[in-house]
Write a protein that holds these residues in place. Structure first.
Motif, PDB file in Angstrom:
ATOM      1  N   THR A 124      -5.036  -1.403   9.254  1.00 27.90           N
ATOM      2  CA  THR A 124      -3.694  -1.081   8.766  1.00 27.90           C
ATOM      3  C   THR A 124      -2.808  -2.327   8.838  1.00 27.90           C
ATOM      4  O   THR A 124      -3.114  -3.283   9.546  1.00 27.90           O
ATOM      5  CB  THR A 124      -3.056   0.023   9.628  1.00 27.90           C
ATOM      6  OG1 THR A 124      -3.037  -0.406  10.998  1.00 27.90           O
ATOM      7  CG2 THR A 124      -3.844   1.315   9.519  1.00 27.90           C
ATOM      8  N   LEU A 125      -1.716  -2.280   8.094  1.00 25.10           N
ATOM      9  CA  LEU A 125      -0.756  -3.378   8.116  1.00 25.10           C
ATOM     10  C   LEU A 125       0.013  -3.376   9.431  1.00 25.10           C
ATOM     11  O   LEU A 125       0.244  -2.319  10.026  1.00 25.10           O
ATOM     12  CB  LEU A 125       0.228  -3.231   6.951  1.00 25.10           C
ATOM     13  CG  LEU A 125      -0.352  -3.298   5.531  1.00 25.10           C
ATOM     14  CD1 LEU A 125       0.732  -2.948   4.520  1.00 25.10           C
ATOM     15  CD2 LEU A 125      -0.930  -4.676   5.233  1.00 25.10           C
ATOM     16  N   SER A 126       0.437  -4.564   9.862  1.00 24.52           N
ATOM     17  CA  SER A 126       1.301  -4.645  11.032  1.00 24.52           C
ATOM     18  C   SER A 126       2.675  -4.085  10.665  1.00 24.52           C
ATOM     19  O   SER A 126       2.978  -3.875   9.480  1.00 24.52           O
ATOM     20  CB  SER A 126       1.439  -6.102  11.490  1.00 24.52           C
ATOM     21  OG  SER A 126       2.149  -6.848  10.500  1.00 24.52           O
ATOM     22  N   GLU A 127       3.517  -3.844  11.660  1.00 26.22           N
ATOM     23  CA  GLU A 127       4.860  -3.316  11.384  1.00 26.22           C
ATOM     24  C   GLU A 127       5.644  -4.258  10.478  1.00 26.22           C
ATOM     25  O   GLU A 127       6.342  -3.818   9.556  1.00 26.22           O
ATOM     26  CB  GLU A 127       5.626  -3.102  12.694  1.00 26.22           C
ATOM     27  CG  GLU A 127       5.126  -1.928  13.510  1.00 26.22           C
ATOM     28  CD  GLU A 127       6.008  -1.648  14.706  1.00 26.22           C
ATOM     29  OE1 GLU A 127       7.148  -2.160  14.726  1.00 26.22           O
ATOM     30  OE2 GLU A 127       5.573  -0.934  15.611  1.00 26.22           O
ATOM     31  N   GLU A 128       5.530  -5.534  10.730  1.00 24.52           N
ATOM     32  CA  GLU A 128       6.234  -6.522   9.910  1.00 24.52           C
ATOM     33  C   GLU A 128       5.707  -6.514   8.482  1.00 24.52           C
ATOM     34  O   GLU A 128       6.482  -6.552   7.518  1.00 24.52           O
ATOM     35  CB  GLU A 128       6.065  -7.921  10.524  1.00 24.52           C
ATOM     36  CG  GLU A 128       6.876  -9.002   9.820  1.00 24.52           C
ATOM     37  CD  GLU A 128       6.728 -10.363  10.478  1.00 24.52           C
ATOM     38  OE1 GLU A 128       7.075 -11.360   9.827  1.00 24.52           O
ATOM     39  OE2 GLU A 128       6.282 -10.418  11.640  1.00 24.52           O
ATOM     40  N   ARG A 131       6.912  -3.378   6.613  1.00 24.05           N
ATOM     41  CA  ARG A 131       8.296  -3.507   6.124  1.00 24.05           C
ATOM     42  C   ARG A 131       8.335  -4.373   4.875  1.00 24.05           C
ATOM     43  O   ARG A 131       9.014  -4.040   3.896  1.00 24.05           O
ATOM     44  CB  ARG A 131       9.188  -4.106   7.218  1.00 24.05           C
ATOM     45  CG  ARG A 131       9.546  -3.146   8.330  1.00 24.05           C
ATOM     46  CD  ARG A 131      10.683  -3.698   9.178  1.00 24.05           C
ATOM     47  NE  ARG A 131      10.277  -4.891   9.894  1.00 24.05           N
ATOM     48  CZ  ARG A 131       9.741  -4.886  11.107  1.00 24.05           C
ATOM     49  NH1 ARG A 131       9.539  -3.744  11.732  1.00 24.05           N
ATOM     50  NH2 ARG A 131       9.412  -6.026  11.699  1.00 24.05           N
ATOM     51  N   GLU A 132       7.610  -5.489   4.895  1.00 22.89           N
ATOM     52  CA  GLU A 132       7.579  -6.377   3.729  1.00 22.89           C
ATOM     53  C   GLU A 132       6.952  -5.659   2.534  1.00 22.89           C
ATOM     54  O   GLU A 132       7.424  -5.779   1.394  1.00 22.89           O
ATOM     55  CB  GLU A 132       6.765  -7.636   4.045  1.00 22.89           C
ATOM     56  CG  GLU A 132       6.704  -8.609   2.866  1.00 22.89           C
ATOM     57  CD  GLU A 132       5.754  -9.767   3.095  1.00 22.89           C
ATOM     58  OE1 GLU A 132       5.564 -10.564   2.151  1.00 22.89           O
ATOM     59  OE2 GLU A 132       5.171  -9.869   4.196  1.00 22.89           O
ATOM     60  N   PHE A 133       5.900  -4.904   2.802  1.00 25.03           N
ATOM     61  CA  PHE A 133       5.186  -4.157   1.753  1.00 25.03           C
ATOM     62  C   PHE A 133       6.138  -3.204   1.038  1.00 25.03           C
ATOM     63  O   PHE A 133       6.164  -3.127  -0.195  1.00 25.03           O
ATOM     64  CB  PHE A 133       4.030  -3.386   2.400  1.00 25.03           C
ATOM     65  CG  PHE A 133       3.036  -2.820   1.424  1.00 25.03           C
ATOM     66  CD1 PHE A 133       2.081  -3.632   0.835  1.00 25.03           C
ATOM     67  CD2 PHE A 133       3.051  -1.470   1.111  1.00 25.03           C
ATOM     68  CE1 PHE A 133       1.159  -3.101  -0.056  1.00 25.03           C
ATOM     69  CE2 PHE A 133       2.134  -0.935   0.228  1.00 25.03           C
ATOM     70  CZ  PHE A 133       1.188  -1.759  -0.358  1.00 25.03           C
ATOM     71  N   GLY A 170      -3.028  -0.857  -0.613  1.00 25.59           N
ATOM     72  CA  GLY A 170      -2.383  -1.510   0.524  1.00 25.59           C
ATOM     73  C   GLY A 170      -2.560  -3.016   0.499  1.00 25.59           C
ATOM     74  O   GLY A 170      -2.590  -3.673   1.538  1.00 25.59           O
ATOM     75  N   ASP A 171      -2.647  -3.568  -0.729  1.00 23.86           N
ATOM     76  CA  ASP A 171      -2.929  -5.004  -0.912  1.00 23.86           C
ATOM     77  C   ASP A 171      -1.618  -5.795  -0.929  1.00 23.86           C
ATOM     78  O   ASP A 171      -1.013  -6.005  -1.983  1.00 23.86           O
ATOM     79  CB  ASP A 171      -3.703  -5.203  -2.217  1.00 23.86           C
ATOM     80  CG  ASP A 171      -4.257  -6.616  -2.358  1.00 23.86           C
ATOM     81  OD1 ASP A 171      -3.779  -7.517  -1.646  1.00 23.86           O
ATOM     82  OD2 ASP A 171      -5.158  -6.807  -3.194  1.00 23.86           O
ATOM     83  N   ILE A 172      -1.195  -6.243   0.241  1.00 21.87           N
ATOM     84  CA  ILE A 172       0.084  -6.946   0.333  1.00 21.87           C
ATOM     85  C   ILE A 172       0.033  -8.302  -0.366  1.00 21.87           C
ATOM     86  O   ILE A 172       1.032  -8.749  -0.944  1.00 21.87           O
ATOM     87  CB  ILE A 172       0.518  -7.095   1.808  1.00 21.87           C
ATOM     88  CG1 ILE A 172       1.972  -7.572   1.880  1.00 21.87           C
ATOM     89  CG2 ILE A 172      -0.414  -8.027   2.580  1.00 21.87           C
ATOM     90  CD1 ILE A 172       2.560  -7.495   3.268  1.00 21.87           C
TER      91      ILE A 172
END
Length: 268
Positions: A124-128, A131-133, A170-172
């Motif tokens: 999963t993405l980090s919290e930061e 938010r950016e995502f 979920g590809d940031i």
């Protein structure tokens, strides 16, 4: 905003300000709706399957076993009453046909539990990054979403399709790239047009209507499974009680299963 002419009329500026605020709000709501659809619903479904669904699966599988036993008892009783002979193979084949749809359902439940385990263990993405995502997607929504930009070019429609794929995956990194590629995209409001006030006013009405629709969509999702289980799935006591209730049901069914086994033994 594409316009290189003279200073805008104060009324035009006022309407533009309202319109841009509404666009921002619509972009935020669309992002929220997509987040619920793409992230929250799969996560909550997976959590339910993992925290509650495993015991429910065991209970349902036991019910199917007992249903099969009842079918067998009825078939053997009917054969006995009519003086006919029925083989074990015939019993097995008839039960498989009668319980075909139930078998599909239990297989589906098992598959969903396995998928839930994989989903919950996936990176999963980090919290930061999360938010950016969200901000990246919200920015792209304002530039490319069809509900906000009615006159999208074919190239921009292709970009929007890529945005959707990147968001679902979920590809940031891809969202960052797409955001850079769309930096110069601006909605052409035809500010030089003599009907500019009417045009912007109409866009304000359309945007407000779209905001209302998206709010209704979000409220509907929040009232339905699995989103309406969000608080309960975070409540360890509720999960404990829920599983204890299902476990008790399994124990009660096991007692009835013993009785069915005894009835079947009489036909041997």
């Amino acid at each position: 905003m594409k316009y290189d002419g003279i200073e805008l009329h104060p009324k035009v500026k006022e309407l533009l300000s309202k319109y841009n605020l509404l666009k921002d709000e619509l972009g935020r709501l669309i992002e929220e709706r997509e987040y619920v659809t793409v992230t929250e619903i799969p996560r909550l479904q997976s959590e339910y399957k993992f925290k509650v669904g495993i015991v429910e699966y065991d209970c349902f599988a036991l019910k199917i076993q007992m249903r099969a036993m009842r079918h067998e008892i009825k078939m053997r009783q009917a054969a006995l009453m009519s003086g006919e002979t029925i083989t074990d193979e015939e019993v097995k084949n008839r039960i498989e046909i009668e319980l075909k749809n139930w078998k599909k359902q239990i297989d589906k439940m098992n598959e969903e539990i396995n998928e839930a385990k994989l989903y919950l263990n996936s990176p999963t993405l980090s919290e930061e990054e999360a938010r950016e995502f969200k901000l990246l997607y919200r920015n792209l929504v304002k530039k490319l979403h069809p509900d906000i930009n009615l006159d999208l070019s074919e190239d921009n429609k292709i970009l929007w399709a890529k945005v959707n794929i990147a968001y679902k995956d979920g590809d940031i990194k891809e969202l960052r790239s797409l955001n850079e590629n769309t930096e110069n995209i601006e909605e052409d409001l035809h500010l030089e047009d003599e009907n500019v006030l009417d045009n912007i006013s109409n866009k304000i009405v359309e945007t407000r209507n779209n905001i209302e629709k998206v709010i209704q969509d979000i409220n509907k999702m929040n009232s339905e499974f699995p989103v309406n289980m969000r608080e309960k799935l975070n409540d360890k006591e509720w999960i404990k009680i829920k599983n204890e209730e299902t476990t008790k049901q399994i124990k009660d069914l096991e007692k009835k299963k013993v009785f069915l086994k005894a009835m079947l033994a009489e036909f041997i």
